[in-house]
Each structure stands twice: as C-alpha cells, then as structure tokens.
Design an enzyme around this catalytic site. Structure first.
Site, PDB file in Angstrom:
ATOM      1  N   GLY A   6       5.696  -1.982  -0.821  1.00  0.00           N
ATOM      2  CA  GLY A   6       6.959  -1.675  -0.135  1.00  0.00           C
ATOM      3  C   GLY A   6       6.758  -1.614   1.368  1.00  0.00           C
ATOM      4  CB  VAL A  57      -5.048  -4.910  13.085  1.00  0.00           C
ATOM      5  CG1 VAL A  57      -6.076  -5.909  12.572  1.00  0.00           C
ATOM      6  CG2 VAL A  57      -5.013  -3.666  12.195  1.00  0.00           C
ATOM      7  NE  ARG A  98       5.889  -3.719  -4.964  1.00  0.00           N
ATOM      8  CZ  ARG A  98       6.807  -3.002  -4.363  1.00  0.00           C
ATOM      9  NH1 ARG A  98       8.012  -3.462  -4.184  1.00  0.00           N
ATOM     10  NH2 ARG A  98       6.518  -1.797  -3.918  1.00  0.00           N
ATOM     11  CB  CYS A  99       0.467 -10.646  -5.029  1.00  0.00           C
ATOM     12  SG  CYS A  99      -0.546 -12.066  -5.474  1.00  0.00           S
ATOM     13  CG  ASP A 138      -2.031   5.370  -4.102  1.00  0.00           C
ATOM     14  OD1 ASP A 138      -2.767   5.506  -3.093  1.00  0.00           O
ATOM     15  OD2 ASP A 138      -1.514   6.322  -4.704  1.00  0.00           O
ATOM     16  N   GLY A 139      -1.285   0.828  -4.552  1.00  0.00           N
ATOM     17  CA  GLY A 139      -1.450  -0.480  -5.188  1.00  0.00           C
ATOM     18  C   GLY A 139      -2.225  -1.426  -4.275  1.00  0.00           C
ATOM     19  CB  THR A 172       4.206   4.429   1.315  1.00  0.00           C
ATOM     20  OG1 THR A 172       5.277   4.941   0.509  1.00  0.00           O
ATOM     21  CG2 THR A 172       3.070   5.436   1.258  1.00  0.00           C
ATOM     22  CB  ILE A 173       9.354   5.612   3.520  1.00  0.00           C
ATOM     23  CG1 ILE A 173       9.897   5.135   2.168  1.00  0.00           C
ATOM     24  CG2 ILE A 173       9.469   4.539   4.578  1.00  0.00           C
ATOM     25  CD1 ILE A 173      11.416   5.056   2.131  1.00  0.00           C
ATOM     26  CG  ASP A 174       7.645   6.310  -1.548  1.00  0.00           C
ATOM     27  OD1 ASP A 174       8.809   6.307  -1.103  1.00  0.00           O
ATOM     28  OD2 ASP A 174       7.192   5.414  -2.281  1.00  0.00           O
ATOM     29  CG  ASP A 216       3.508   7.915  -2.885  1.00  0.00           C
ATOM     30  OD1 ASP A 216       3.084   7.294  -1.894  1.00  0.00           O
ATOM     31  OD2 ASP A 216       3.956   7.328  -3.893  1.00  0.00           O
ATOM     32  NE  ARG A 220       6.303   3.778  -5.130  1.00  0.00           N
ATOM     33  CZ  ARG A 220       5.388   2.846  -5.122  1.00  0.00           C
ATOM     34  NH1 ARG A 220       5.436   1.868  -5.988  1.00  0.00           N
ATOM     35  NH2 ARG A 220       4.416   2.866  -4.249  1.00  0.00           N
ATOM     36  NE  ARG A 243      35.005  11.922  -3.671  1.00  0.00           N
ATOM     37  CZ  ARG A 243      35.958  11.191  -3.109  1.00  0.00           C
ATOM     38  NH1 ARG A 243      35.660  10.114  -2.417  1.00  0.00           N
ATOM     39  NH2 ARG A 243      37.221  11.571  -3.232  1.00  0.00           N
ATOM     40  CD  GLN A 284      16.384   6.916   1.861  1.00  0.00           C
ATOM     41  OE1 GLN A 284      15.931   8.022   1.671  1.00  0.00           O
ATOM     42  NE2 GLN A 284      16.836   6.177   0.877  1.00  0.00           N
ATOM     43  NE  ARG A 285      10.950  -0.276   1.421  1.00  0.00           N
ATOM     44  CZ  ARG A 285      10.929  -0.683   0.142  1.00  0.00           C
ATOM     45  NH1 ARG A 285      10.973   0.214  -0.830  1.00  0.00           N
ATOM     46  NH2 ARG A 285      10.848  -1.941  -0.162  1.00  0.00           N
TER      47      ARG A 285
HETATM   48  P1  ADP Z   1       1.995  -0.164  -2.865  1.00  0.00           P
HETATM   49  O1  ADP Z   1       0.829  -0.762  -2.142  1.00  0.00           O
HETATM   50  O2  ADP Z   1       3.129   0.186  -1.933  1.00  0.00           O
HETATM   51  O3  ADP Z   1       1.577   0.969  -3.790  1.00  0.00           O
HETATM   52  P2  ADP Z   1       2.310  -1.923  -5.196  1.00  0.00           P
HETATM   53  O4  ADP Z   1       1.872  -0.896  -6.184  1.00  0.00           O
HETATM   54  O5  ADP Z   1       3.483  -2.781  -5.550  1.00  0.00           O
HETATM   55  O6  ADP Z   1       2.649  -1.320  -3.774  1.00  0.00           O
HETATM   56  O7  ADP Z   1       1.051  -2.885  -4.934  1.00  0.00           O
HETATM   57  C1  ADP Z   1       1.123  -3.933  -4.014  1.00  0.00           C
HETATM   58  C2  ADP Z   1       0.255  -5.089  -4.460  1.00  0.00           C
HETATM   59  O8  ADP Z   1      -1.131  -4.679  -4.514  1.00  0.00           O
HETATM   60  C3  ADP Z   1       0.530  -5.641  -5.863  1.00  0.00           C
HETATM   61  O9  ADP Z   1       1.590  -6.557  -5.917  1.00  0.00           O
HETATM   62  C4  ADP Z   1      -0.801  -6.322  -6.180  1.00  0.00           C
HETATM   63  O10 ADP Z   1      -0.891  -7.556  -5.543  1.00  0.00           O
HETATM   64  C5  ADP Z   1      -1.807  -5.366  -5.565  1.00  0.00           C
HETATM   65  N1  ADP Z   1      -2.259  -4.427  -6.605  1.00  0.00           N
HETATM   66  C6  ADP Z   1      -1.604  -3.362  -7.125  1.00  0.00           C
HETATM   67  N2  ADP Z   1      -2.300  -2.759  -8.108  1.00  0.00           N
HETATM   68  C7  ADP Z   1      -3.448  -3.468  -8.226  1.00  0.00           C
HETATM   69  C8  ADP Z   1      -4.600  -3.367  -9.094  1.00  0.00           C
HETATM   70  N3  ADP Z   1      -4.709  -2.412 -10.017  1.00  0.00           N
HETATM   71  N4  ADP Z   1      -5.574  -4.279  -8.922  1.00  0.00           N
HETATM   72  C9  ADP Z   1      -5.480  -5.241  -7.989  1.00  0.00           C
HETATM   73  N5  ADP Z   1      -4.437  -5.389  -7.171  1.00  0.00           N
HETATM   74  C10 ADP Z   1      -3.430  -4.533  -7.284  1.00  0.00           C
END
Ligand code: ADP
Length: 323
Positions: free
Chosen positions: A14, A26, A75-76, A106-107, A128-130, A132, A174, A247, A255-256
């Site tokens: 996000g 960077v 996302r990937c 975290d992802g 992240t705005i969360d 978290d 979230r 309401r 917010q983002r």
């Molecule tokens: P955030 O980074 O905000 O937590 P996401 O959870 O959607 O967002 O993760 C972003 C991207 O990071 C995913 O689309 C994927 O490409 C990669 N990613 C997330 N989880 C994993 C994982 N367990 N292993 C490898 N890559 C990951």
C-alpha cells in the site's frame, strides 16, 4: 566486503505519503557517495520484468512534497513463488544491482528477506499509514494520514453540529487501531472502536450518547477502525437505541494521499540516508526502525516476529476524555 556500485530502490504494498521523500533520500545519498541508483517500478514486479530506470540526483527534484510514489507500487503474487524470486535475482545479476532498498510494510520486508537469502543485500524502510509494523514506533505516512483524517472529521463536525447528528466515521488501519486511536483523540471522539479492544456498545457508546444529549451536547463523533467491521451496523444501532440521526462516512483512500507532513518528510529523509549508508557498510536483511526516537536497524526475521500492541494508556486517556 564486496564493493557496492549500484543500489536499487522500490516501493511495494500500500502507498503512503512520504514514500517519495524516502526515494529522494535514497537517490540523493547514492549520488553523495558516487554510486548509481536504479528506480524499480511497481514493487517486485519491476525486478521480475526488468522495469527499471536510472535515477540521478536531479530526477527527484520537487518530489519531497508529493504524496504517492513516483516509482508506482503494486502487489506482486509472482514474487511469492520460488520461480519469481529466481527471476528477480536474475535481473539483479544482469543489471549489476548490489543492494536493494525496499520501502513498504511487513509483506514488502518478507520479499526483501527472500532476496537477501539469495545473496542480494536488502534493507527495508517502514512505510504504511497503518503504523502496524511492530519493530518501529513510527512508519512513514502515519502522521500525514492522521492529519488528513483529522481535517476531514473537523469538516464533518461542522455539519453534524448544525444538524445535531452523530457522525460515525470509518478510518483505515487494516487490522490495527493506531490510526483510529490517534484520530479519535485528536478530534475529541465520543467513542473509538478498535480491533485490539473489546468495547461494550451499550455502556461505551449508547449510554455516552444518551448522557451527552441530556447534557445538551449537540453532536457526536464515533470513530470505527476498518478492522472492527461495519460502521453501518454501528450507526444503525445508535439510531435504534437513541433516536439520533447517525450518518456514516467512510474516509477511504483519501487517507493515503496528500502532501506529506514535515514529520513524514523528515523521517523519510533520515531513513533513506540511513538505509543507503547501511548497505554501503555491508548490512543486509535489516529493517530501519525508530526506537526511542532514534534510528536503528534490526534483523528482518526478528522484526517480523514482533507484535505491536495499541498503547493502553492512550486508549484509557481517550475514554476519560469522552464525557
Ligand atoms: P505491505 O508491504 O504494505 O505489507 P503486502 O503485504 O501487499 O504489502 O506485500 C507487498 C508485496 O510484497 C507482495 O505483493 C509481494 O510481492 C511481497 N510479499 C509479501 N509477502 C511475501 C512473502 N511471504 N514472501 C515474499 N514476498 C512477499
């Protein structure tokens, strides 16, 4: 220690206001150290597809004040497969990328960990705005998102006051209630519903509204974190039990967006520089964190295992203010 000549930077997951300020830091730090910086488009997709551009110090002119991310984010799912990681590593080898700075949540850090495990040094920057991410007290974008939500709710308050209504506002976050708690305190909410805390609807919401009405309070603001569930249901219950017109407003993606606050720009700039200096000093599989208002770095695996609670004293303060 292997010599670092080229660093790649990406934003993933996000988006959050201040990501551009981090990218700028960077790029400018690389320029300061006389190394090449490559901008990777659309998160890990760009590494897989080779969608990558060279960035020089001037290519980030003016972006410090812009929300969103100039590198795009996506996302990937493919990167979560062994095949995807291999393709990304192939791109790093082909382009001579000696290190990657991954800005996200975290992802994103899980992805950075996979790259590091395959021999490409990585450092994550929390955005992240969360807010978290457990390892850091602060994530880029949180302050701006709080201010954006606060502005919107202040505007809602004006019209709710005129019509003597109750405003039920759903904010993002979230599964976490940090944004809701901060915004609720900042806007003087009557109640704040967060996923981390049990709330007695009758005692903490309905009774407070009834009492408020007796005491001639004209309007009420109830904040619902998105992780709690339906703001509609909360509004219906309030209508049913108190007869007050309630309401719902879902603040959603506004917010983002927006120009990042000074707080976000400064942290983003400091984190971006810290990450580049870290890679040059041989660090890998690390995440940049704010702990006791200072920048440190932590092992990504360790950081991912941590758990972040909602600050209980802040939650109690918010309840004391709601009279
Ligand atoms: P955030 O980074 O905000 O937590 P996401 O959870 O959607 O967002 O993760 C972003 C991207 O990071 C995913 O689309 C994927 O490409 C990669 N990613 C997330 N989880 C994993 C994982 N367990 N292993 C490898 N890559 C990951």
């Amino acid at each position: 220690m292997a010599k670092i000549n080229r660093i790649g930077v990406l934003t993933s997951g996000g988006d959050a206001p201040g990501m551009n300020a981090a990218i700028r830091a960077v790029v400018r730090s690389c320029s300061y150290y006389g190394i090449t910086c490559l901008g990777i488009h659309r998160g890990y997709n760009g590494l897989i597809n080779g969608d990558i551009v060279t960035m020089d110090a001037r290519s980030v002119n003016g972006v410090i004040s812009r929300g969103g991310t100039m590198l795009y984010t996506a996302r990937c799912p493919e990167f979560m497969t062994e095949e995807g990681v291999k393709k990304a590593i192939g791109t790093c080898k082909y382009l001579g990328i000696d290190g990657i700075i991954a800005i996200g949540g975290d992802g994103t850090f899980r992805g950075a960990r996979d790259l590091a495990a395959h021999g490409v040094p990585t450092i994550g920057i929390p955005a992240t705005i969360d807010n978290d991410i457990a390892s850091t007290q602060y994530s880029i974008g949180f302050d701006t998102a709080c201010n954006t939500a606060q502005d919107a709710i202040d505007k809602l308050r004006d019209t709710m006051q005129s019509h003597e209504r109750c405003s039920v506002v759903e904010v993002m976050g979230r599964n976490a209630g940090h944004l809701a708690l901060h915004v609720g305190i900042a806007t003087g909410a009557t109640a704040i519903l967060v996923p981390e805390k049990e709330l007695d609807m009758e005692q903490d919401v309905i009774e407070k509204i009834r009492l408020g009405r007796i005491n001639k309070r004209s309007h009420f603001i109830i904040i619902v974190a998105e992780g709690v569930g339906s703001a509609m249901k909360v509004a219906e219950k309030i209508k049913e039990e108190t007869g007050i017109d309630a309401r719902v407003t879902i603040l959603g993606h506004i917010q983002r967006g927006g120009s990042p606050s000074a707080e976000d720009r400064v942290w983003a700039t400091r984190m971006g520089e810290y990450a580049v200096t870290g890679i040059l000093n041989g660090k890998s599989n690390r995440v940049v964190c704010v702990v006791n208002d200072k920048l440190i770095d932590m092992d990504i695996n360790e950081a991912l295992e941590m758990h972040k609670d909602l600050p209980n004293e802040m939650y109690l303060t918010s309840k004391m203010m709601a009279v």
